[in-house]
Design a protein around this motif. Sequence first.
Motif: not given
Length: 411
Positions: A115-129
């Motif tokens: 869940c941590l990896r997936k959340g970070r990946e989505q934030a990266f794609k969204d260009e969000q913190t």
Amino acid sequence: MNRKLLIIGFVWPEPNSSAAGSRMMQLISCFQSKNYKITFASACAKTDHAFDLTSLGIDQVHIALNHSSFDAFLQEFQPDVVLFDRFMIEEQFGWRVAKVCPKALRILDTEDLHCLRKGREQAFKDEQTFDNSYLFNDVAKREIASIYRCDLSLIISEAEYELLTQVFKISPSILHYLPFLLDSVSDSTIKQLPNFENRKHFITIGNFLHPPNFQSIQYLKQHIWTLIKKQLPQAELHVYGAYASQKVLQLNNKQKGFLVKGYAENVSEIMQQSKVCLAPLQFGAGLKGKLIDAMQNGTPCVMSSIAAEGMFGNLQANGFIADDIQDFVNSAVALYTNEAIWNDTHKNGFNVINTRFQVSDFQAEFMQLVFDVKSILKTHRQENFIGQMLQHHTLQSTKFMSKWIEEKNKD
């Protein structure tokens, strides 16, 4: 009579392809130290890179998804302990284990927090913190439920242990910090390693099927390597990893010194030939096997803060931690050209391995915990009411869906 361990693998272990494969072999070694009879089962197809477990006296069994034949297999084997390799496997097979072998200790090896990896990946794609709105995703709901349903969950990173206890408020009684379990690097081994003058080029490595690794390679090519190459025109970047697809191979550019080498038969050998390891991971979780390989072979690293997470504790890193592109480039060039800096960080890596990841510091404690929890299993489960509740309710839907699929497949 030897106690029996059933490991249900997400994949067959490939220690030369991934950190997850190395981790699994370390867990197997723990249980073998206590003379467990081990059977490794998986529904996954076996590749040429899979370790031959029979060479260690371990039985290998291919099992079917959504099929009652697994119940019959369990009934016959009657394991004392069942180890689930990642939460998806517990979802698929956990209810069957609970039903057929209710007295078996159920252990989840999280590998890393998905869940941590997936959340970070989505934030990266969204260009969000990245924040808790990304952490509390659907994968988290599944993964945390799986942790609660198990009697014990193995957490590889101190940072993730803290996240589970402080953010998700999970009781430490069902969690156990168990990092990579490594042998010490002796002084004699260190002396035999190639020195600064006898190494050349940069290296990056990682299983290409793992999204953080592929993205890291793209990031290196698009943002970092050109700037390094401008300052070090003779240097090359050697890119290693298992399962290099066409989209990976097409990144190869001999003219620019960006060389995709593919699968590494001997990781230690290529690490020892390399002067600096680059790991600019933009998302991910867990402990990074590439950093362990680098430290064991005396290869300093430049890494992102995500790559370094959970690795060094209060010790000095075997290189530099940099998230800014120019800082990353400057650090890489400094390590590559300054022998004094290289020697200092080279030594730091051995200190980290020998201080934080010694098998002798963790194995006996872990195996004693397995024995202790198994001996008070009924009480242990009573104190984990949320786990009992999830076992009762949540898995009913999983169970009936599985049975529906099995019936459907008979048509």
